[in-house]
Design an enzyme around this catalytic site. Structure first.
Site, PDB file in Angstrom:
ATOM      1  N   SER A 279      44.265  -0.145 -32.968  1.00 28.54           N
ATOM      2  CA  SER A 279      44.779   0.914 -32.191  1.00 28.54           C
ATOM      3  C   SER A 279      46.448   0.953 -32.514  1.00 28.54           C
ATOM      4  CB  SER A 279      44.602   1.141 -30.948  1.00 28.54           C
ATOM      5  OG  SER A 279      45.638   1.804 -30.458  1.00 28.54           O
ATOM      6  N   LYS A 285      42.981  -3.203 -28.546  1.00 29.90           N
ATOM      7  CA  LYS A 285      41.788  -2.325 -29.265  1.00 29.90           C
ATOM      8  C   LYS A 285      41.197  -3.135 -30.497  1.00 29.90           C
ATOM      9  CE  LYS A 285      40.149   0.954 -27.876  1.00 29.90           C
ATOM     10  NZ  LYS A 285      40.154   2.211 -28.033  1.00 29.90           N
ATOM     11  N   GLU A 292      30.967   4.287 -36.263  1.00 30.58           N
ATOM     12  CA  GLU A 292      31.511   5.587 -35.922  1.00 30.58           C
ATOM     13  C   GLU A 292      31.381   6.607 -37.093  1.00 30.58           C
ATOM     14  OE1 GLU A 292      34.723   5.767 -32.996  1.00 30.58           O
ATOM     15  OE2 GLU A 292      34.815   3.896 -33.500  1.00 30.58           O
TER      16      GLU A 292
END
Ligand code: ARG
Length: 462
Positions: A279, A285, A292
Site C-alpha cells: 500500500s 499491507k 483480485e
C-alpha cells in the site's frame, strides 16, 4: 483506392464510414488462417478444373511467400494500404506479387464463408493453447497439494465451518472444475471442426468443388449442412465464449478462495511476496492484487458472452455485418482468459500452506456430524441422533467448550449409547478416515484422485 467491391459504385466510400466498418485493425490476427484457407481453396478450384495448374501454382507460391513474409516480419501485416480486412489485405498482396492469376482466387467464394473458415481454423489452433494453460493451473494446484501433505482444513458451506477435509481435497475441488473447462473446450473444438467453404455468399457455389477433399485438406472432420446457415452461423463463437465465461467464473472462485484464505483472519496459506503488492499509505499491507484482478476480469468475459448473444439474437438469416463484432469479443476473451490462467498459475506456485493453522481450524464443533454418525452406528435413527447432537452442541456453545473436553459421564448425559471409544472416534483425522466413497476426502480416495490428476496431466506433458 479500389476495394473488393468497388465496381458497383461511382465514387469512394466516406472515409470515416469506411474506417468505421473496417476490421483489419483486429482481424489481422487471422492472417495465417486466411492464407491457409486460401491456399486450400485455390487447390480445390484447380481440382475442379476452374483454375489452370499454372495459375493454381502461381497462387500457391504467392500465398506461401506472403505467409512467410508475415511470419518473419509481423509488421508487414500493416494498415499502410488501407485494406478493409485481412481478406482484402491478403488478396491485394497476392495480386501485387503474381498479377492476374491472383485475381482468380476468389472465384466461387465469398468473404462470408472465408471469415467463418478463418475463425474456425484460428480456434482449432488456439483452443489447445488455452487447454494447456488450464492444465498448467491444475499442475500448480497439484504441486501445492504436495506441499500441504496430509494437512487438514475445515471445509465450508455458507462460509461456515462444515466438516474437516484434507487441504489436498480442497485443492482438487478446484482442479475438478478446471478439468471440466478442458472438456468443455474439447466440445467447442468438435463444434468448430466443420468446413464452411462451398457455401458461397449464401446459396452455395456454382463450381464443382469437392468439399470432402477440401475439408480433409484443411483437417476438418465434416462439411457444413446448409449454406444459408453457414452464412450467418457464429454459434461456435458463442460456445467458445460460454466455455470462457464459465472458465473465468471458476478462476474467479479460485481467486476468491485464496484471497480469503491468505487474509490475516484465515492465514491458511501465505502469499509469496512476488505475488503481492503493498500500500502507498499503510506500510503493513500485503495485497493479493493479481487474484483480485482475475476475479475482476471475469466480469468482462461474462460480458463478452452476454454481448455476443445479444448481437446474434435479432439477425435475419444469412450474413449480416453485425457478425463482424464476433472477433473483438473472441480475441479479448482469449487474451483475458490466457492472461488470468498464467497469473493464477504463478500465484499458486508461490503459495505456502500453513498446516498448523489449517489443522487447528479443522477441529471443534465441525465434528458434530461425526458424533451423529457415531450414534447411528450404535442403532439410533439419524434424525434422533441429529437432535441429540444438536442439544450437545447448544450446551458446548453455552459453556464455551469443545467435544474433546467432555468427560465420558458428560457424553452419557446426552445418550447412553456413548462409550469410552467416543473420544478416539471424534477427531478430525478419524472424521476423514471414516469417509468411504471415491469422491470423498478419505486419505486413500484423495491419494487416488491425486494419482488420477497426475496421469491426466501427462496428456499435457505436465
Ligand atoms: N470483416 C467481415 C467480418 O468480419 C468479413 C466478412 C465480410 N462480408 C461481407 N459481406 N461484408 O464479418
Amino acid at each position: 483506392m479500389a476495394h473488393l467491391w468497388s465496381g458497383r459504385f461511382a465514387g469512394d466510400p466516406d472515409a470515416h464510414l469506411f474506417a468505421f466498418g473496417s476490421s483489419f485493425r483486429f482481424d489481422r490476427r487471422l492472417f495465417e488462417d486466411d492464407v491457409r484457407g486460401s491456399r486450400a481453396w485455390a487447390a480445390a478450384l484447380a481440382r475442379a478444373g476452374v483454375l489452370s495448374p499454372a495459375d493454381a501454382a502461381a497462387i500457391d507460391r504467392g500465398l506461401s511467400e506472403i505467409l512467410e513474409t508475415g511470419i518473419v516480419d509481423p509488421a508487414f501485416i500493416s494498415d499502410a494500404h488501407g485494406d478493409e480486412d485481412v481478406h482484402a489485405f491478403v488478396e491485394r498482396e497476392l495480386v501485387a506479387r503474381i498479377g492476374d492469376a491472383g485475381r482468380r482466387l476468389h472465384t466461387g467464394r465469398s468473404r462470408n464463408e472465408q471469415v467463418a473458415v478463418d475463425l474456425r481454423l484460428y480456434l482449432k489452433r488456439r483452443v489447445p493453447e488455452v487447454q494447456r494453460a488450464l492444465a498448467g493451473v491444475v499442475r500448480s494446484l497439484l504441486d501445492l497439494a504436495d506441499r500441504a501433505g496430509d494437512a487438514l482444513m475445515p471445509s465450508y458451506t455458507h462460509l461456515r465451518r462444515a466438516q474437516p477435509v484434507l487441504v489436498a481435497h480442497f485443492l482438487l475441488s478446484h482442479a475438478a472444475a478446471l478439468r471440466r473447462d478442458v472438456d468443455r473446450l474439447r466440445a467447442v473444438l468438435a463444434e468448430v471442426d466443420e468446413l464452411p467453404l462451398g457455401s458461397g455468399a449464401i446459396a452455395g457455389t456454382s463450381y464443382a468443388i469437392d468439399v470432402d477433399a477440401l475439408a480433409r485438406s484443411l483437417d476438418f472432420g465434416r462439411v457444413a449442412r446448409n449454406s444459408m446457415d453457414v452464412s450467418g452461423d457464429r454459434d461456435f463463437v458463442a460456445s467458445f465464449l460460454h466455455a470462457a465465461a464459465l472458465g473465468m467464473v471458476h478462476l474467479s472462485r479460485v481467486a476468491e478462495d485464496f484471497i480469503l484464505f491468505t487474509a490475516e483472519e484465515f492465514a491458511f496459506f501465505e502469499l509469496a511476496d512476488s505475488a503481492a503488492t503493498g500500500s502507498s499509505l499503510m506500510p503493513q499491507k500485503k495485497n493479493p492484487d493479481p487474484l483480485e484482478l482475475v476475479r475482476g476480469k471475469s466480469g468482462r468475459v461474462v460480458g463478452h458472452l452476454a454481448g455476443w448473444l445479444v448481437t446474434m439474437k435479432g439477425l435475419p438469416a444469412g450474413y449480416n455485418k453485425d457478425l463482424q463484432e464476433d472477433k473483438e469479443s473472441l480475441f479479448d476473451t482469449e487474451d483475458t482468459w490466457l492472461g488470468c490462467l498464467h497469473a493464477v498459475t504463478s500465484v499458486i506456485a508461490g503459495l505456502r500452506p500453513n498446516p498448523g493453522v489449517t489443522t487447528r481450524a479443522a477441529s471443534g464443533l465441525l465434528l458434530a456430524t461425526d458424533v451423529a454418525d457415531y450414534l447411528v452406528a450404535r442403532g439410533l435413527p439419524f434424525r434422533d441422533a441429529h437432535e441429540v447432537v444438536g442439544a450437545l452442541v447448544r450446551r458446548l456453545l453455552t459453556e464455551g467448550r469443545g467435544f474433546n473436553e467432555l468427560t465420558l459421564q458428560e457424553w452419557r448425559e446426552h445418550s447412553t449409547l456413548f462409550e469410552e471409544d467416543v473420544r478416539a472416534a471424534i477427531t478430525p483425522r478419524a472424521s476423514i478416515e471414516k469417509k468411504q466413497t471415491p469422491q470423498s476426502t478419505a486419505p486413500d480416495a484423495v491419494a487416488a484422485a491425486l494419482a488420477d490428476t497426475r496421469a491426466w496431466l501427462q496428456g499435457y506433458g505436465l
